[in-house]
Design an enzyme around this catalytic site. Structure first.
Site, PDB file in Angstrom:
ATOM      1  N   LYS A   1      11.524  57.225  73.697  1.00 28.13           N
ATOM      2  CA  LYS A   1      11.115  56.216  74.694  1.00 28.13           C
ATOM      3  C   LYS A   1      10.729  56.886  76.018  1.00 28.13           C
ATOM      4  CE  LYS A   1      15.133  54.097  74.418  1.00 28.13           C
ATOM      5  NZ  LYS A   1      15.838  54.966  73.440  1.00 28.13           N
TER       6      LYS A   1
ATOM      7  N   ARG B   1      18.962  45.833  76.654  1.00 28.46           N
ATOM      8  CA  ARG B   1      19.777  46.483  75.622  1.00 28.46           C
ATOM      9  C   ARG B   1      20.558  45.462  74.815  1.00 28.46           C
ATOM     10  NH1 ARG B   1      19.105  52.048  76.935  1.00 28.46           N
ATOM     11  NH2 ARG B   1      20.785  53.196  76.013  1.00 28.46           N
TER      12      ARG B   1
ATOM     13  N   ARG C   1      22.423  67.011  78.082  1.00 32.50           N
ATOM     14  CA  ARG C   1      23.032  65.787  78.597  1.00 32.50           C
ATOM     15  C   ARG C   1      24.442  65.639  78.032  1.00 32.50           C
ATOM     16  NH1 ARG C   1      18.971  60.689  78.165  1.00 32.50           N
ATOM     17  NH2 ARG C   1      20.847  59.705  77.300  1.00 32.50           N
TER      18      ARG C   1
ATOM     19  N   ARG D   1      17.902  68.470  72.425  1.00 31.41           N
ATOM     20  CA  ARG D   1      17.281  68.101  73.708  1.00 31.41           C
ATOM     21  C   ARG D   1      17.899  68.906  74.854  1.00 31.41           C
ATOM     22  NH1 ARG D   1      16.990  61.934  75.601  1.00 31.41           N
ATOM     23  NH2 ARG D   1      19.234  62.022  75.212  1.00 31.41           N
TER      24      ARG D   1
ATOM     25  N   ARG E   1      26.407  55.870  70.087  1.00 34.58           N
ATOM     26  CA  ARG E   1      25.214  55.231  70.678  1.00 34.58           C
ATOM     27  C   ARG E   1      24.394  54.537  69.585  1.00 34.58           C
ATOM     28  NH1 ARG E   1      23.151  60.487  73.393  1.00 34.58           N
ATOM     29  NH2 ARG E   1      21.254  59.365  73.936  1.00 34.58           N
TER      30      ARG E   1
HETATM   31  P1  AP5 Z   1      13.475  61.172  74.524  1.00 38.54           P
HETATM   32  O1  AP5 Z   1      12.080  60.799  74.874  1.00 38.54           O
HETATM   33  O2  AP5 Z   1      14.334  61.788  75.584  1.00 38.54           O
HETATM   34  O3  AP5 Z   1      14.198  59.936  73.784  1.00 38.54           O
HETATM   35  P2  AP5 Z   1      14.733  58.539  74.346  1.00 38.54           P
HETATM   36  O4  AP5 Z   1      14.368  57.493  73.346  1.00 38.54           O
HETATM   37  O5  AP5 Z   1      14.291  58.347  75.752  1.00 38.54           O
HETATM   38  O6  AP5 Z   1      16.286  58.850  74.228  1.00 38.54           O
HETATM   39  P3  AP5 Z   1      17.513  58.587  75.185  1.00 38.54           P
HETATM   40  O7  AP5 Z   1      18.648  59.385  74.593  1.00 38.54           O
HETATM   41  O8  AP5 Z   1      17.193  58.882  76.617  1.00 38.54           O
HETATM   42  O9  AP5 Z   1      17.768  57.091  74.970  1.00 38.54           O
HETATM   43  P4  AP5 Z   1      19.063  56.353  75.135  1.00 38.54           P
HETATM   44  O10 AP5 Z   1      18.600  54.970  74.933  1.00 38.54           O
HETATM   45  O11 AP5 Z   1      20.206  56.778  74.295  1.00 38.54           O
HETATM   46  O12 AP5 Z   1      19.569  56.798  76.582  1.00 38.54           O
HETATM   47  P5  AP5 Z   1      19.407  56.156  78.015  1.00 38.54           P
HETATM   48  O13 AP5 Z   1      19.141  57.253  78.944  1.00 38.54           O
HETATM   49  O14 AP5 Z   1      18.502  54.975  77.991  1.00 38.54           O
HETATM   50  O15 AP5 Z   1      13.409  62.188  73.272  1.00 38.54           O
HETATM   51  C1  AP5 Z   1      14.598  62.726  72.707  1.00 38.54           C
HETATM   52  C2  AP5 Z   1      14.333  64.176  72.282  1.00 38.54           C
HETATM   53  O16 AP5 Z   1      13.390  64.172  71.206  1.00 38.54           O
HETATM   54  C3  AP5 Z   1      13.710  65.061  73.375  1.00 38.54           C
HETATM   55  O17 AP5 Z   1      14.205  66.373  73.229  1.00 38.54           O
HETATM   56  C4  AP5 Z   1      12.196  65.012  73.073  1.00 38.54           C
HETATM   57  O18 AP5 Z   1      11.545  66.193  73.497  1.00 38.54           O
HETATM   58  C5  AP5 Z   1      12.192  64.875  71.557  1.00 38.54           C
HETATM   59  N1  AP5 Z   1      11.086  64.067  71.034  1.00 38.54           N
HETATM   60  C6  AP5 Z   1      10.567  62.925  71.555  1.00 38.54           C
HETATM   61  N2  AP5 Z   1       9.583  62.449  70.781  1.00 38.54           N
HETATM   62  C7  AP5 Z   1       9.478  63.308  69.730  1.00 38.54           C
HETATM   63  C8  AP5 Z   1       8.629  63.340  68.580  1.00 38.54           C
HETATM   64  N3  AP5 Z   1       7.707  62.406  68.343  1.00 38.54           N
HETATM   65  N4  AP5 Z   1       8.789  64.367  67.707  1.00 38.54           N
HETATM   66  C9  AP5 Z   1       9.731  65.337  67.924  1.00 38.54           C
HETATM   67  N5  AP5 Z   1      10.549  65.374  69.003  1.00 38.54           N
HETATM   68  C10 AP5 Z   1      10.434  64.347  69.892  1.00 38.54           C
HETATM   69  O19 AP5 Z   1      20.881  55.575  78.237  1.00 38.54           O
HETATM   70  C11 AP5 Z   1      21.993  56.426  78.414  1.00 38.54           C
HETATM   71  C12 AP5 Z   1      23.239  55.581  78.647  1.00 38.54           C
HETATM   72  O20 AP5 Z   1      23.088  54.796  79.866  1.00 38.54           O
HETATM   73  C13 AP5 Z   1      23.539  54.520  77.566  1.00 38.54           C
HETATM   74  O21 AP5 Z   1      24.269  55.079  76.491  1.00 38.54           O
HETATM   75  C14 AP5 Z   1      24.338  53.475  78.369  1.00 38.54           C
HETATM   76  O22 AP5 Z   1      25.657  53.927  78.570  1.00 38.54           O
HETATM   77  C15 AP5 Z   1      23.610  53.478  79.713  1.00 38.54           C
HETATM   78  N6  AP5 Z   1      22.517  52.497  79.779  1.00 38.54           N
HETATM   79  C16 AP5 Z   1      21.166  52.774  79.915  1.00 38.54           C
HETATM   80  N7  AP5 Z   1      20.451  51.630  79.949  1.00 38.54           N
HETATM   81  C17 AP5 Z   1      21.351  50.621  79.841  1.00 38.54           C
HETATM   82  C18 AP5 Z   1      21.215  49.198  79.798  1.00 38.54           C
HETATM   83  N8  AP5 Z   1      20.019  48.601  79.853  1.00 38.54           N
HETATM   84  N9  AP5 Z   1      22.330  48.458  79.654  1.00 38.54           N
HETATM   85  C19 AP5 Z   1      23.565  49.042  79.613  1.00 38.54           C
HETATM   86  N10 AP5 Z   1      23.763  50.383  79.616  1.00 38.54           N
HETATM   87  C20 AP5 Z   1      22.674  51.161  79.741  1.00 38.54           C
END
Ligand code: AP5
Length: 217
Positions: free
Chosen positions: A16, A88, A160, A127, A171
């Protein structure tokens, strides 16, 4: 100009954040990542950060009232925005609907990125992130040019805190239980578009661009 938003929906590690950054560059939408906003709050030691930190370490969702405050402030600043990691759960989606109607904004599409659990665990364990500029790398698919150093800032990359196998599995569980019901929620509204996100970053981007009416093949 009508205010327009996109949602990038999908499990942790689906790409994402990676796709949101490309969409920002090519289509001019502003990325609003609740995860990034929360990590910044934790780093700055704000009150929101102090509350959020414990939830994030476990991979649990941070309470809705905190999230909606962060999102509202961010959305109000942009005419075109991508919501990355929000909503979410159904309650956040309902709150978003109320907010969008209040500010006369509309959701254009909800783009669902699908990837298998095994691929997600592989991706997230590999990552690495630059602690200065936030650039995201992957040791397997998009490594830095020099061993573990950011190409732009030259500082050592970090992992991270929630990218360990136990928290990743939690997660994924939270995603299935709380976030996945949004798939049907947006399908019923006829704005859901599903994209397989297991191919390369550029191929996934080309599929999203096609949905938005651009050609990046
Ligand atoms: P990346 O693009 O970083 O993936 P992502 O989908 O953004 O993953 P996240 O881990 O950031 O999502 P998340 O939803 O768990 O975490 P968030 O920060 O929102 O890609 C991942 C890896 O793969 C990278 O190394 C990239 O290079 C690689 N990659 C990407 N595309 C690829 C491809 N096509 N092929 C190969 N490799 C690829 O949330 C973190 C925490 O915050 C949550 O657990 C929660 O505690 C809190 N939080 C955040 N938002 C909320 C909310 N709305 N409500 C409540 N709690 C929340």
């Amino acid at each position: 100009m009508e205010r327009l938003g996109l949602i990038l929906l999908g499990p942790p590690g689906a790409g994402k954040g990676t796709q949101a950054k490309k969409l920002e560059l090519e289509f001019g939408y502003k990325q609003i990542s609740t995860g990034d906003l929360l990590r910044k709050a934790v780093q700055d030691g704000t009150q929101i950060g102090r509350v959020a930190e414990g939830y994030m370490k476990k991979g649990a969702l941070v309470p809705d009232d905190i999230i909606i405050k962060l999102v509202k402030a961010a959305i109000l600043q942009h005419e075109r925005f991508i919501l990355d990691g929000f909503p979410r759960n159904i309650s956040q989606a309902n709150m978003l609907e109320g907010l969008l109607s209040e500010i006369h904004a509309r959701l254009q599409y909800v783009i669902l990125l699908s990837v298998s659990d095994d691929e997600i665990v592989h991706r997230l364990l590999a990552r690495r992130v630059c602690p200065v500029c936030g650039r995201v790398y992957n040791l397997l698919t998009s490594p830095p040019k020099n061993d573990n150093l950011c190409d732009d800032c030259g500082v050592p990359l970090v992992k991270r805190e929630d990218d360990n196998e136990e928290t990743i599995r939690n997660r994924l569980k939270v995603y299935r239980e709380e976030t996945a019901p949004l798939i049907d929620y947006y399908r019923k509204k006829k704005i859901l578009k599903e994209v397989s996100a297991s191919s390369s970053v550029d191929r996934v981007f080309a599929k999203i661009a096609e949905i938005l009416g651009g050609n990046f093949q």
